[in-house]
Design an enzyme around this catalytic site. Sequence first.
Site, PDB file in Angstrom:
ATOM      1  N   VAL B  83       0.817  -1.348   0.029  1.00  0.00           N
ATOM      2  CA  VAL B  83      -0.077   0.043  -0.012  1.00  0.00           C
ATOM      3  C   VAL B  83       0.887   1.255   0.086  1.00  0.00           C
ATOM      4  O   VAL B  83       0.625   2.229  -0.810  1.00  0.00           O
ATOM      5  CB  VAL B  83      -1.073   0.004   1.077  1.00  0.00           C
ATOM      6  CG1 VAL B  83      -0.370  -0.262   2.515  1.00  0.00           C
ATOM      7  CG2 VAL B  83      -2.053   1.029   1.071  1.00  0.00           C
ATOM      8  N   ARG B  85       3.543   1.611  -1.350  1.00  0.00           N
ATOM      9  CA  ARG B  85       3.960   2.121  -2.999  1.00  0.00           C
ATOM     10  C   ARG B  85       2.987   2.575  -3.478  1.00  0.00           C
ATOM     11  O   ARG B  85       2.978   3.657  -4.466  1.00  0.00           O
ATOM     12  CB  ARG B  85       4.310   0.897  -3.643  1.00  0.00           C
ATOM     13  CG  ARG B  85       5.803   0.416  -3.615  1.00  0.00           C
ATOM     14  CD  ARG B  85       6.841   1.189  -4.159  1.00  0.00           C
ATOM     15  NE  ARG B  85       6.414   1.244  -5.458  1.00  0.00           N
ATOM     16  CZ  ARG B  85       6.869   0.257  -6.382  1.00  0.00           C
ATOM     17  NH1 ARG B  85       7.723  -0.788  -5.990  1.00  0.00           N
ATOM     18  NH2 ARG B  85       6.729   0.589  -7.605  1.00  0.00           N
ATOM     19  N   ASP B  86       1.611   2.170  -3.305  1.00  0.00           N
ATOM     20  CA  ASP B  86       0.471   2.676  -4.161  1.00  0.00           C
ATOM     21  C   ASP B  86       0.058   4.276  -3.748  1.00  0.00           C
ATOM     22  O   ASP B  86      -0.303   5.019  -4.766  1.00  0.00           O
ATOM     23  CB  ASP B  86      -0.779   2.018  -3.892  1.00  0.00           C
ATOM     24  CG  ASP B  86      -0.773   0.793  -4.458  1.00  0.00           C
ATOM     25  OD1 ASP B  86      -1.926  -0.126  -4.433  1.00  0.00           O
ATOM     26  OD2 ASP B  86      -0.230   0.502  -5.230  1.00  0.00           O
ATOM     27  N   LEU B  87       0.550   4.587  -2.668  1.00  0.00           N
ATOM     28  CA  LEU B  87       0.362   5.930  -2.357  1.00  0.00           C
ATOM     29  C   LEU B  87       0.722   6.977  -3.527  1.00  0.00           C
ATOM     30  O   LEU B  87       0.152   8.035  -3.923  1.00  0.00           O
ATOM     31  CB  LEU B  87       1.154   6.305  -0.907  1.00  0.00           C
ATOM     32  CG  LEU B  87       0.027   5.957   0.348  1.00  0.00           C
ATOM     33  CD1 LEU B  87       1.182   6.131   1.439  1.00  0.00           C
ATOM     34  CD2 LEU B  87      -1.053   6.673   0.339  1.00  0.00           C
ATOM     35  N   CYS B  90      -0.662   6.445  -7.238  1.00  0.00           N
ATOM     36  CA  CYS B  90      -2.040   6.792  -7.221  1.00  0.00           C
ATOM     37  C   CYS B  90      -2.193   8.417  -6.961  1.00  0.00           C
ATOM     38  O   CYS B  90      -3.137   9.142  -7.679  1.00  0.00           O
ATOM     39  CB  CYS B  90      -2.911   6.266  -6.537  1.00  0.00           C
ATOM     40  SG  CYS B  90      -2.853   4.424  -6.637  1.00  0.00           S
TER      41      CYS B  90
END
Lengths: 486, 129
Positions: B83, B85-87, B90
Amino acid sequence: MSGTLAAAGPAVALREFHAFEAHGARFLYLVPSAGIFRLDEVAAAALDALASGPRARDQVVGELSARFGTARVPEITQTLDELTEVRAIGDIGSPVHQVANDLPPADFPLNTLVLNVTNKCNLACTYCYEYGEDKLVDTRYGAQPKFMSEDTAEQSVDMLLAESKGQKVAHLTFFGGETLLNFPVLDKTVAYARRRAAEEGKRIEFSLTTNATLLTPEIIRWLADNHIGVTISIDGPKPVQDGLRVFHNGRGTYDVVLPKIKELLATHRSRPIGARVTLTQKNLDVLQIFRHLTEEIGFWEVGLAPVTTQDHRDYALTDESKDAMLMQFEQLAHEWLDCALRDEHHGFSNVKDTLEEIHKGVSKAYGCGAGLGLLGVATDGGVALCHRFAGSEEHTIGSVEAGIDREKQGRFLVDHHIAAKTDCHTCWARPICSGGCYHEAQVRYGSSSRPNLHYCTWVRGWTHTCLEIYGALAEKNPKFLARFDA
Amino acid sequence: MRHLRAVNQKAARIEAYVAHETAQAAAAAPADPKDPDMLDVVGLRTPPHEEDGPHFPLGCSLVFAPGWEVDSQGGTAGLCQPVERDLFDCHLSCFWPAHVPDQLNHAPDWTGKCASAQKDWRSIDLVFP
């Protein structure tokens, strides 16, 4: 506040632009489109009203009609419509239009090829990015040949003609090292390029940069006869030039180059001759340098650029020096304006280059054309992003023999796109700057894809000055701007 | 335009574009609110173009968030990331405010204390609407 908004319709807010004034007129430089609009008094008042924060549209109309009279309400609403249409203002709820992060098309033509015909130099300027402490390539003991061969130069010409695709004119620039150390190859390459261009129905324009030490009457004649654009690297009056631009034994070069430059200026009249100055902590009297090179020596144009180096070198510019440099640039820019208002020439090429970009409204996805419309060729035929990266393996994207490595070039174009430079995304000067020089970034930050954040304040100050100059010309001598139309 | 005068070449092109768009809008028939196309809810696909072949959404999955249905090449390998990384994957383009703050409009500095997502995600600011 929310009650007011609900009662009075959607709220509008300022969008992205940079405002400037000239001769009492007010202008908008829109970001990122780079369009410039002149405001009338209603439009200026509308933006002033919104400067204190978003308002309901009806509230803005009410405030402005209190000032201009209710009879002008239709004019006021029309003004708000026009400001919305050019995206200077927008409804607070509506999405901000993002610029598409499009990459250049695959068939983008090559416009300029810079040949590093030698990586040897007969001078030892301390600040040199090619030989000094900040060099990227080991030019002394590295694997690169000292001189470009005739075959490699001819292959370069062939690549330029092929990659220039549908363009009728291509540009070939000779660079070094000291370019004239490899004069035999220059001579043969120009002849070869002319013949090959004629076969392809194209035209090639030539230019070169030299330190002027090796100019002879024969070479000057050759430059003039071949219409070769010449830029002389020179830093200013004798004490300045001799302090920085020296032979390997430390001897200054001023007395050697001065008579040669004067002969060149007297003989070579087919193309304007420019001087290119590197500004360092040790030569910062911009006005004195400029006057010496134009008025005393007779250069048609002078371009000045701060040295590319790391902060801790003793010749690196300090922040105070950058401020002092900007002030002197501004003074020269205003002199340039005074001349332009009288339709006269002034040789400060920095302002002319920026004004041309402002006039066209360029909004750059890349800081420069390197790796795309401009490429450099190293002495061994390696194709680099530009001449400053020639010989650097990391920045080589093919060879004149095997062609451009499209995959590597594609990766470069993604990594260096303004979309990847998030630091730049809130800066109003990004249409002009787009993060700046890749080589400067490589030297400063160890990565060519980083934006040059150490120059932000300076770039914004300089761009603002040039916008004011542009606005003044638009007000007082608009026909002068047609010179930038091409 | 009467209150803004185009000064440079780009401004002239913007003015011509606006005039063209206005003329187009004036020529177009007024929208019928009963037209089924007007009621269609379009998400993750702009514009609808089924006839052009398969569509690869570039936004997040609605069901398995956070994560991706397919990557930009249409592949499915290695879709889900940790998660943190996703920050950063996105935050610039995410349509879903529940994921991350709107950095472009309302919270420009929310990652100011977070130089590296994997290391510093605990110091990311809380953002209240």
